[in-house]
Design an enzyme around this catalytic site. Structure first.
Site, short mmCIF file in Angstrom:
data_model
loop_
_atom_site.label_atom_id
_atom_site.label_comp_id
_atom_site.label_asym_id
_atom_site.label_seq_id
_atom_site.Cartn_x
_atom_site.Cartn_y
_atom_site.Cartn_z
N ASP A 139 0.86 -1.18 0.00
CA ASP A 139 0.00 0.00 0.00
C ASP A 139 0.90 1.23 0.00
OD1 ASP A 139 -1.70 2.11 0.59
OD2 ASP A 139 -2.89 0.97 2.04
N HIS A 140 0.87 2.00 -1.11
CA HIS A 140 1.80 3.13 -1.25
C HIS A 140 1.45 4.29 -0.32
CE1 HIS A 140 5.24 4.84 -2.99
NE2 HIS A 140 5.05 4.52 -4.25
N ARG A 141 0.29 4.26 0.34
CA ARG A 141 -0.01 5.26 1.36
C ARG A 141 0.85 5.02 2.60
NH1 ARG A 141 -6.22 4.24 2.39
NH2 ARG A 141 -5.29 2.15 2.55
#
Length: 414
Positions: A384-386
């Site tokens: 998850d790039h968040r």
């Protein structure tokens, strides 16, 4: 007096369940806590015990239908138990059963537990119904088999999985085709399949996925596995490459804690977990499930291998409980067992990363300045790039690869 038993909250915030099988009929006499039905939620197969003793006067749901929590499913007359026909709200009407908790003020959904059958134990039923455990009933239902037609060879006269397999080899059932198109088979979307589809769509469109790939020379890992299998320490443990991959992931997490975190949208916080509940994606008779090993970070290699064996065997037998599916923090999916080299897995909802472990193949590879046949595998990591920056994800994947390339370091750090 007639008491109506309403479908109780089965835990984990589930709002509905599919009625799989009635184990009683109208006119039957039931005892307190006698199992009266089998239901299937989006997460597990559950047996329902009766909160009343008396005579069954009505069954309000048909097998195969989906029922909402709080809906009356059976009436039992002249019995003792908790009267639920008093007009109180749903939470108060749901009786407290053995192994269940009522969700209301001061009660926790995560504290609820389900009642499940003992492993391989047939359900005690009327003599007019064939004996079989819930997982066997599930397989029979999926295959459209009437258990009364299957010769039983179990020790107690129950139908076993082998009996189902033998029956299928003798009888060819025609496919269920639609009325208009005879060359199509239509399967209702429900149970685990329905839950998995909704979860994957939510994950794919909520978390911005990034997937990275890395080919690794795991020849030393393969060699170490053979040596460990020959030792007395692992004589009674089935030790697989997945166990060392799992151990490498757990060790790599120590230096890369962001991969073991969760995005809290409501509170706008990143929650980094100080524990690892390691999920293992498993293909089961009920569909894809991701049970997890609680506190996997505390386990040595032998205990981790044992936990993996128990987890996969339980999942394949269809006996995974809701508590085994809850609270996972990071997942491994092993596509190598299907002969697949790699993939781009979708995150298990609520988790920051999932590692895909591909098939191990003998291939030409540069080793010590020469081309030699080596054991190679491809690892892919979706994150998850968040929560995880590209550098963090890359370092984590590289750390796992480094440990598998030199597994003696892995054993020492474990």
């Amino acid at each position: 007096m007639t008491n109506s038993f309403r479908l109780p909250d089965l835990g984990e915030g589930l709002t509905e369940a599919e009625l799989v099988t009635w184990l009683v009929e109208v006119g039957d006499t039931v005892e307190l806590n006698q199992v009266i039905a089998e239901v299937e939620t989006a997460k597990a197969s559950v047996e329902l015990p009766s909160p009343y003793a008396g005579t069954v006067t009505a069954l309000h749901a048909e097998e195969g239908t989906t029922i909402e929590v709080g809906t009356a499913i059976i009436d039992i007359a002249d019995g003792s138990g908790i009267d639920t026909a008093d007009g109180s709200d749903t939470a108060e009407r749901v009786p407290v059963l053995v192994g269940y908790g009522v969700v209301g003020e001061g009660a926790s959904r995560r504290g609820s537990r389900t009642v499940t059958s003992a492993p391989d134990a047939p359900v005690a039923e009327k003599s007019s119904r064939p004996l079989a455990s819930p997982p066997v009933r599930f397989v029979a239902r999926q295959e459209g088999i009437d258990l009364s037609e299957v010769p039983a060879t179990g020790a107690h006269g129950e139908v076993t999985r082998d009996d189902i397999a033998a029956f299928l080899t003798r009888v060819e059932e025609p496919p269920v085709a639609s009325a208009e198109v005879t060359n199509e088979t239509r399967t209702p979307i429900k149970g685990v399949r329905k839950h998995t589809a909704a979860a994957m769509v939510s994950s794919a469109f909520t978390a911005p996925h990034v997937t990275e790939f890395l080919t690794v020379d795991v020849t030393p890992t393969v060699e170490l596995l053979e040596k460990l299998r020959a030792t007395k320490h692992f004589r009674d443990i089935r030790l697989t490459p997945l166990a060392l991959v799992a151990k490498a992931l757990l060790v790599a997490l120590r230096a890369n804690p962001s991969l073991n975190s969760e995005w809290d949208e409501k509170n706008q916080e990143i929650v980094t977990k100080g524990y690892v509940n390691l999920g293992i994606a498993a293909a089961t008779p009920r569909g894809l499930m991701v049970p997890n090993i609680k506190n996997a970070h505390t386990l040595g290699l032998k205990d981790l291998a044992h936990a993996l064996n128990v987890l996969t065997a339980t999942a394949k037998d269809g006996k995974t409980g809701q508590e085994d599916l809850a609270d996972g923090t990071i997942t491994i999916t092993n596509v190598g067992v299907f002969g697949v080299d790699s993939g781009t897995p979708i995150l298990n909802p609520g988790e920051a990363a999932i590692l895909c472990f591909g098939a191990i193949r003998r291939q030409p590879w540069e080793f010590e300045g020469e081309i030699a046949l080596r054991s190679l595998t491809t690892l892919s990591l979706s994150f998850d790039h968040r929560l995880v920056d590209g550098e963090q994800g890359s370092r984590f994947l590289a750390d796992i690869a480094s440990l598998l390339s030199d597994p003696l370091n892995l054993v020492a750090l474990a």
